[in-house]
Design a protein around this motif. Structure first.
Motif, PDB file in Angstrom:
ATOM      1  N   PHE A   1      70.279   4.666  55.497  1.00  0.00           N
ATOM      2  CA  PHE A   1      69.293   4.879  54.434  1.00  0.00           C
ATOM      3  C   PHE A   1      68.907   6.351  54.365  1.00  0.00           C
TER       4      PHE A   1
ATOM      5  N   TYR B   1      71.818   8.345  52.976  1.00  0.00           N
ATOM      6  CA  TYR B   1      72.101   8.050  51.570  1.00  0.00           C
ATOM      7  C   TYR B   1      71.026   8.611  50.651  1.00  0.00           C
ATOM      8  N   PHE B   2      69.778   8.241  50.935  1.00  0.00           N
ATOM      9  CA  PHE B   2      68.741   8.712  50.022  1.00  0.00           C
ATOM     10  C   PHE B   2      68.485  10.199  50.204  1.00  0.00           C
TER      11      PHE B   2
ATOM     12  N   LEU C   1      71.145  11.676  48.013  1.00  0.00           N
ATOM     13  CA  LEU C   1      70.819  11.523  46.592  1.00  0.00           C
ATOM     14  C   LEU C   1      69.700  12.462  46.169  1.00  0.00           C
ATOM     15  N   LYS C   2      68.686  12.588  47.058  1.00  0.00           N
ATOM     16  CA  LYS C   2      67.533  13.407  46.685  1.00  0.00           C
ATOM     17  C   LYS C   2      67.882  14.886  46.613  1.00  0.00           C
TER      18      LYS C   2
ATOM     19  N   THR D   1      74.638  14.033  41.838  1.00  0.00           N
ATOM     20  CA  THR D   1      74.211  12.728  42.384  1.00  0.00           C
ATOM     21  C   THR D   1      75.260  11.645  42.216  1.00  0.00           C
ATOM     22  N   ARG D   2      76.217  11.867  41.341  1.00  0.00           N
ATOM     23  CA  ARG D   2      77.222  10.822  41.123  1.00  0.00           C
ATOM     24  C   ARG D   2      78.416  11.009  42.040  1.00  0.00           C
TER      25      ARG D   2
ATOM     26  N   GLN E   1      82.489   8.988  45.771  1.00  0.00           N
ATOM     27  CA  GLN E   1      81.127   8.573  45.455  1.00  0.00           C
ATOM     28  C   GLN E   1      80.152   8.862  46.586  1.00  0.00           C
ATOM     29  N   PRO E   2      78.887   9.088  46.231  1.00  0.00           N
ATOM     30  CA  PRO E   2      77.882   9.397  47.264  1.00  0.00           C
ATOM     31  C   PRO E   2      77.722   8.262  48.265  1.00  0.00           C
ATOM     32  N   GLU E   3      77.964   7.007  47.819  1.00  0.00           N
ATOM     33  CA  GLU E   3      77.859   5.877  48.747  1.00  0.00           C
ATOM     34  C   GLU E   3      78.896   6.017  49.857  1.00  0.00           C
TER      35      GLU E   3
ATOM     36  N   VAL F   1      76.746  -2.676  52.392  1.00  0.00           N
ATOM     37  CA  VAL F   1      76.134  -3.438  51.307  1.00  0.00           C
ATOM     38  C   VAL F   1      74.723  -2.931  51.007  1.00  0.00           C
TER      39      VAL F   1
ATOM     40  N   ILE G   1      73.693   0.148  50.997  1.00  0.00           N
ATOM     41  CA  ILE G   1      73.638   1.375  50.215  1.00  0.00           C
ATOM     42  C   ILE G   1      74.668   1.378  49.091  1.00  0.00           C
ATOM     43  N   GLY G   2      75.103   0.191  48.693  1.00  0.00           N
ATOM     44  CA  GLY G   2      75.884   0.086  47.467  1.00  0.00           C
ATOM     45  C   GLY G   2      77.325   0.534  47.556  1.00  0.00           C
TER      46      GLY G   2
END
Ligand SMILES: N[C@@H](CCC(=O)N[C@@H](CS)C(=O)NCC(=O)O)C(=O)O
Lengths: 400, 341
Positions: A148, A151-152, A155-156, A175-176, A265-267, A344, A346-347
């Motif tokens: 988490f 990932y976040f 993204l941030k 971010t993508r 991808q960021p995931e 799962v 974090i997508g």
């Protein structure tokens, strides 16, 4: 069972039933058979019970659903996939995504783990302390939390697609994800591939010759530079001879995201970074213990022979440390693979997300789907162990 | 030692064979009564439908249905254990008997109603799937979402509708699928996705939790039919009847203008429909294994459908959703309950 025995073989004496009862071997066999039968009965009972209960509750069972149309989309796939394909295909997509993070993650974790492990033993106070802090922090964080955070955090910090960061080679970061140009191979590529194979073969030849010379004369001369020249040079010549059969599909700004190119991808980035940095902390400790397990005398002897520090590490310490390192390392590889199922959260579309998530919910065949998923992880773990055992046997020092 | 092991295995195997005899049918109503509590599966937190308030009391349209069932059985709207479930967990919880009824913005679909071993007991909210986007993107229609990243939650009908819609409109998109709602929203907030999609009612509810609600708009396209309703296990007709007629009693009460406030006076009504509803005439409660004042208890303790709608999601709530399709059939909506007769 050829035992030199002076006594007459009991089999030759005709026996009554009670003779078998008092024969420990026969008794043991009979007991084994009974246990096996009971086990079969037990498992059959469970399977039969499950099927009957599912039927009584009106829940579909069986594996036919795998051939039905999936109907949903998956954001990342290593093979061609559209939502008109089957659940079986979706399963394969998920499986390959799991394998991708697992394999790349294991390589990364090993590299980082070895570096940090060696660093922790460094004589340089700053390096050793940094390595200690890294290990102690990461080892004590639950992996899900770590994912988490990464990932976040990722993204941030990344900018929106409209303000993408430009990187060299027409690559962009937002971010993508990380976008870079997709290579498109044209006609004549075969010549380049041929050149690549030729270059590799040449390099191997050079290396092999150098090794033979070293063994014969005891003089070590590096084959590295000629080998590199061959691997790069021959394909390069072939590439130009074929008329540069390569063009690129560049990512361009679309209305929402960048279009075209290849996207990481960021995931995926977050999962890979999270898993490998986390596992690396454990690997570092394993490496450290392996190195410390090599007797000090070995280093001193190597130093006395005039080897410098790097050589001592590479040629004397690490080969012996590997014996201690590999078995627990296998464990970490298995952990990393199994932890990848946290994807799962974090997508990232791994096996658990795609198959034990979306497919399970659309088909409602929980028993079958979970059974398949568990079998996959079991097989992956067994394969990893088998490989590591083979590797261990190869590097094990032959004792004389 | 060996004998001991074999003995254990024999016992275990025997138990395995016997287990199905033990799982013989006991009715859900009896189980609930002897437990003294209804176990009701609800959302983990969706304001207006099912969410705990500041004092920890569960509130919402879906929660009211559980309360109504509890009122009909126990003459008490609070004999309930609420089990919060994510989209992915909900059906397993019902199939395995962890809950007696699932009342959690769940779409009635054919496969869920048949091969999943479940039965839908009515529709308490007519919904449809939509999209929410940040206002700053200047999007006014879902058709403009070509190339967009869209956040979805797994285990929902949403994922399939999304694929269907974009496939039939030949638009490219990039789905980002999460298991839990908080992560979906965090990703949407962090700008990982341009749009978030789910049932429109849920979009309205969630929009209120996103800081400045005015920064987000719900696009006009409704891309699917999402009839939401309570679900029970297949194979217990009496229990399905109880849940179904609980909902119908609430809708009929609204139609007959029987409210929480006037239900006691209404007992003296001359209208035979009201008399049957409130158990003054007929033995309708007994037909579903309850007392004849079952519906009276529902209305007295929980209220009619309109009252529940109003205070949870309608004009009397922060959501302020118009009745629309959820108005009574007399008023041009779709809510229509068969008569109690
Ligand atoms: N009606 C749809 C979607 C229902 C649904 O689960 N919606 C999500 C998105 S708003 C939700 O309520 N999530 C809350 C949670 O899982 O905790 C269905 O039955 O599949």
């Amino acid at each position: 069972m050829k035992r030199p025995s002076k006594r007459p073989s009991p089999a030759k004496v005709p026996r009554s039933l009670s003779g078998y009862v008092y024969d420990p071997k026969a008794r043991g066999l009979a007991l084994q058979a009974i246990v096996a039968l009971l086990l079969v009965w037990f498992v059959a009972g469970i399977v039969d019970n499950t099927i009957r209960n599912l039927e009584a509750q009106g829940i579909a069972s069986g594996f036919d659903f795998l051939d039905n149309t999936a109907g949903f989309d998956i954001s990342q796939s290593l093979i061609a996939y559209t939502n008109t394909m089957t659940y079986a295909r979706a399963f394969l997509v998920g499986l390959l995504n799991t394998l991708l993070v697992a394999v790349v993650g294991i390589v990364l974790a090993t590299v980082v783990g070895f570096i940090v492990g060696v660093a922790r033993l460094s004589g340089n106070w700053l390096i050793a302390t940094l390595a200690t802090v890294y290990i102690e922090t990461l080892r004590n964080i639950p992996p899900l939390l770590m994912l988490f955070a990464v990932y976040f955090g990722v993204l941030k910090t990344l900018p929106s697609p409209r303000n993408s960061v430009e990187l060299p080679f027409s690559s962009y970061l937002n971010t993508r994800g990380l976008y870079f140009p997709a290579p498109i191979w044209g006609e004549g590529t075969w010549l380049f591939v041929l050149g690549l194979i030729g270059g590799l073969a040449g390099a191997l030849l050079v290396y092999w010759k150098a090794r033979r010379q070293r063994l014969l004369t005891g003089r070590a001369n590096s084959a590295l530079l000629p080998a590199i020249a061959l691997v790069i040079g021959i394909p390069l010549v072939a590439f130009f001879l074929a008329g540069t059969p390569l063009s690129f599909d560049y990512p361009e700004a679309g209305r929402f995201n960048l279009k075209g190119g290849v996207v990481v991808q960021p995931e995926f980035i977050a999962l890979l970074a999270g898993l490998s940095l986390y596992t690396a902390a454990f690997i570092a400790e394993i490496v450290r213990s392996g190195i410390l397990a090599v007797p000090k005398g070995q280093r001193e002897a190597a130093a006395a022979l005039g080897l410098h520090d790097g050589q001592i590490m590479r040629l004397v310490v690490i080969p012996q440390a590997l014996r201690v390192i590999i078995p627990p390392l296998t464990n970490q590889y298995l952990n990393l693979t199994k932890n990848s199922s946290l994807a799962v959260a974090i997508g990232y579309p791994d096996l658990v997300s795609v198959f034990a998530g979306t497919v399970l919910n659309q088909t409602n065949q929980a028993v079958e789907v979970i059974l398949i998923t568990m079998s996959v992880y079991l097989v992956l773990s067994l394969l990893t162990s088998a490989f590591m055992n083979w590797f261990n046997a190869r590097v094990a020092i032959v004792e004389r | 030692m060996k004998y001991w092991f074999a003995g254990c295995l024999a016992l275990l195997a025997g138990a395995g064979q016997l287990a199905d005899q033990a799982s013989a049918q006991t009715s859900t109503l009896d189980t609930v009564k002897s437990r003294g509590q209804l176990q009701c599966g609800v959302n983990t937190g969706l304001a207006g439908f099912s969410a705990p308030d500041d004092s920890g009391t569960w509130k919402g349209l879906d929660v009211d249905l559980c309360r109504a069932v509890s009122a009909a059985i126990f003459k008490d709207a609070n004999k309930i254990k609420f089990v919060p479930l994510t989209a992915k967990e909900r059906f397993t919880a019902l199939q395995s008997g962890e809950i007696d009824v699932l009342s959690r913005n769940t779409t009635w679909t054919m496969s869920r109603d048949t091969s999943a071993g479940l039965s839908f007991a009515g529709i308490n909210y007519f919904d449809g799937q939509g999209f929410m986007v940040k206002k700053s993107l200047d999007v006014v229609s879902a058709k403009e979402l070509s190339g967009a990243s869209i956040c979805v939650q797994t285990g929902t009908t949403t994922e399939l509708n999304l694929a269907d819609y974009f496939r039939s409109n030949k638009i490219e998109y990039d789905p980002v699928v999460f298991e839990k709602l908080p992560e979906v929203l965090a990703a949407y907030n962090a700008g990982r996705c341009d749009a978030f999609t789910t049932d429109v009612s849920q979009l309205y509810s969630i929009r209120l939790t996103l800081g400045n609600a005015a920064d987000h708009i719900v696009l006009p396209e409704i891309i699917s039919k999402e009839p939401l309703g309570p679900v029970v296990r297949q194979g217990d007709a009496q229990w399905a009847n109880i849940v179904r007629w609980t909902l119908y009693a609430m809708i009929n009460a609204e139609e007959l203008a029987v409210t929480q406030a006037n239900v006691d006076q209404m007992k003296d009504s001359k209208n035979p429909e009201i008399r049957r509803l409130l158990g003054v005439e007929g033995e309708f409660g007994q037909a579903i294994g309850l007392d004849n004042d079952w519906a009276y208890q529902i209305i007295k303790l929980v209220g009619n459908y309109g009252e529940s709608f109003d205070r949870n999601v309608g004009a009397g709530s922060p959501l302020g959703i118009a009745r629309g399709q959820n108005a009574l059939w007399k008023d041009g909506g779709l809510q229509y309950a068969p008569p109690i007769r």
